[in-house]
Write a protein that holds these residues in place. Structure first.
Motif, short mmCIF file in Angstrom:
data_model
loop_
_atom_site.label_atom_id
_atom_site.label_comp_id
_atom_site.label_asym_id
_atom_site.label_seq_id
_atom_site.Cartn_x
_atom_site.Cartn_y
_atom_site.Cartn_z
N VAL A 183 51.25 35.54 39.63
CA VAL A 183 51.48 34.44 38.69
C VAL A 183 51.84 33.19 39.48
N ALA A 184 51.01 32.17 39.32
CA ALA A 184 51.27 30.83 39.87
C ALA A 184 51.35 30.79 41.38
N SER A 185 50.87 31.83 42.08
CA SER A 185 50.93 31.78 43.53
C SER A 185 49.76 32.54 44.13
N GLY A 186 49.87 33.05 45.35
CA GLY A 186 48.74 33.33 46.20
C GLY A 186 48.05 34.67 46.08
N ASN A 187 47.31 34.99 47.18
CA ASN A 187 46.51 36.19 47.35
C ASN A 187 45.21 36.17 46.55
N HIS A 188 44.80 35.00 46.07
CA HIS A 188 43.58 34.95 45.29
C HIS A 188 42.34 35.31 46.11
N TYR A 189 42.39 35.06 47.43
CA TYR A 189 41.21 35.36 48.24
C TYR A 189 40.85 36.82 48.16
N SER A 190 41.85 37.69 47.95
CA SER A 190 41.58 39.12 47.91
C SER A 190 40.75 39.51 46.70
N ILE A 191 40.74 38.69 45.65
CA ILE A 191 39.90 38.99 44.48
C ILE A 191 38.44 38.73 44.82
N GLY A 243 38.83 46.01 40.63
CA GLY A 243 40.17 45.91 40.06
C GLY A 243 41.03 44.90 40.77
N ALA A 244 42.22 44.70 40.21
CA ALA A 244 43.22 43.85 40.85
C ALA A 244 44.60 44.19 40.33
N GLU A 245 45.54 44.25 41.25
CA GLU A 245 46.95 44.21 40.85
C GLU A 245 47.15 42.83 40.24
N SER A 246 47.41 42.80 38.95
CA SER A 246 47.26 41.55 38.19
C SER A 246 48.59 41.01 37.69
N TYR A 247 48.79 39.71 37.89
CA TYR A 247 49.94 38.97 37.37
C TYR A 247 51.26 39.41 37.99
N THR A 248 51.22 39.89 39.24
CA THR A 248 52.47 40.17 39.93
C THR A 248 53.27 38.87 40.03
#
Length: 448
Positions: free
Chosen positions: A113-121, A137-142
């Motif tokens: 939420v509102a921060s990083g790790n988007h490249y992993s998607i 998949g994705a660990e979502s909205y951590t």
């Protein structure tokens, strides 16, 4: 559904040694590492070039072992017990991210939420597309404490999740804490500073069904068929490291409106062939252009494959390779690589000579990607104008038989007035509303 197990993000640092490592190195690289071992402590052995090549062999061997004995073995154990294998194969480990993810039924990334790790998607989406994995998949909205602490709610979260869909995601995996020792206490107990405060004791849990129904509808339509993409970028041969997947990490940069994926050497070597002028994978996924990395380093094996693809009709963009990595097959590998590069690139230098034909295909070097696509006559798959002039719009396009499905997402929390152009022919458009399930024929549209 089928049970599964997951390897979460890799968080135990670099590891470079086991008792059997010397034997594994010998069998995989073909020489004894002992004479070169001081290079692992930062010393120069022989020369800087020799030491660098040896260290590449070390890193490549570490990646082989991680891929086979960690990620690969995990997948084998899951299958022995009738389970699916999931993993988040990225970030800070001695492995090749895409190769590790290819071992799983469900490659995963994560976004916060509102921060990083988007490249992993985008990484997980590319693994899914080039390795034929229908679910990504994705660990979502951590949530970190700064942005979470019970502030998340569906309207604030929807735009971010829709953006992740356009990167290839089609399955949310929620990072939550199930145990509630005091089931009447609200908003309840959590797992601490991480995760998402999503449980039956959340104060708005009874109101979220409309959002989850929308999630179900979107993910249902984002799984069947195949993603439509024009460009596939080679991830190169350097290991380990963050796979270059964002546009600003890629050169020439993918233009807006042209979907792209990234592929590792394994996918290029083992899954790509040419049909007509398209690079085609076994499950039907295809691309028009393969883009090579800027570092001008390829293995001889990979360059042979590139040569064969171009000869058979593919278009390849990128600089003429100069060097093969590793010490194992030197100097013969460099000589063969230069011979192959001369055969394919000929007189191209990226400045005065920027394109040539080879076999049935073409090579480009030194042109912006849009110029290459224009020369190939490939129009953008999706284009738009907005009344605001700066609407943050993303898209993904999937094809199911003779049906084209475009998911178009607005990252702003306000409506945008758009005029959209889609690269389809003889199609009658409909708008499918994921919040209600309503299907509305578009009354006014133009075929151009």
């Amino acid at each position: 559904g089928q049970a599964g197990a997951v390897i979460d993000s890799y968080e135990v640092g670099m590891q470079t040694w086991t008792n059997e490592f010397p034997q594994e190195f010998q069998s995989r690289r073909g020489y004894d590492l002992r004479n070169y071992m001081p290079a692992m402590t930062g010393r120069v052995v022989g020369s800087g070039e020799i030491s660098d090549r040896f260290l590449w062999d070390i890193r490549r061997t570490c990646a082989d072992l991680m891929d086979n004995y960690y990620y690969g073995r995990f997948a084998e154990l899951c299958h022995q017990h009738g389970m699916k294998a999931y993993s988040e194969p990225y970030s800070g480990g001695p492995f090749e991210e895409m190769e590790a993810g290819s071992k799983m039924e469900v490659p995963m990334g994560e976004f916060w939420v509102a921060s990083g790790n988007h490249y992993s998607i985008k990484l997980a989406g590319s693994i899914g597309h080039v390795y034929g994995k229908p679910v990504v998949g994705a660990e979502s909205y951590t949530g970190s404490p700064m942005f979470a602490k019970w502030q998340e709610y569906p309207y604030a979260m929807k735009g971010q999740g829709d953006w992740m869909y356009t990167q290839g995601l089609n399955e949310f995996v929620f990072h939550v804490y199930a145990m509630q020792p005091h089931p009447t206490a609200k908003p309840g107990m959590t797992m601490g500073p991480w995760g998402w405060m999503h449980s039956r004791t959340n104060t708005w849990i009874s109101l979220e069904s409309s959002w989850l129904n929308s999630v179900n509808r979107c993910q249902h339509l984002l799984r069947p068929g195949l993603t439509v993409a024009d460009l596939v970028y080679s991830a190169g041969v350097e290991v380990p490291g963050n796979t270059p997947v964002w546009p600003d990490h890629l050169n020439p940069t993918p233009p807006l409106g042209y979907y792209y994926d990234v592929a590792d050497a394994g996918a290029i070597l083992n899954r790509m062939k040419v049909e007509g002028d398209r690079i085609v994978l076994p499950d039907g996924m295809s691309y028009r252009v393969l883009v090579l990395p800027e570092d001008r380093m390829l293995t001889v094996e990979l360059l042979r494959k590139v040569r064969d693809l171009v000869r058979d009709g593919a278009t390849v963009v990128g600089p003429k390779p100069l060097q093969a990595p590793g010490l194992a097959s030197r100097p013969g590998s460099d000589e063969e690589l230069r011979h192959l590069a001369d055969e394919v690139w000929g007189n191209l230098d990226g400045t005065s000579a920027k394109e040539r034909s080879f076999g049935k295909g073409r090579i480009f070097w030194g042109l912006p990607m849009k110029a290459v696509l224009d020369k190939l006559g490939i129009k953008s798959d999706f284009d738009f104008t907005s009344r605001s002039g700066d609407a943050p719009i993303n898209y993904i396009h999937r094809r199911l038989g003779d049906i084209d499905i475009y998911f178009v997402a607005n990252r702003r929390r306000q409506p945008e007035d758009l005029v959209c152009t889609f690269r389809v022919e003889n199609r009658k458009p409909e708008i499918w509303n994921p919040e209600t399930g309503e299907i509305t024929p578009v009354a006014i549209y133009e075929l151009v």
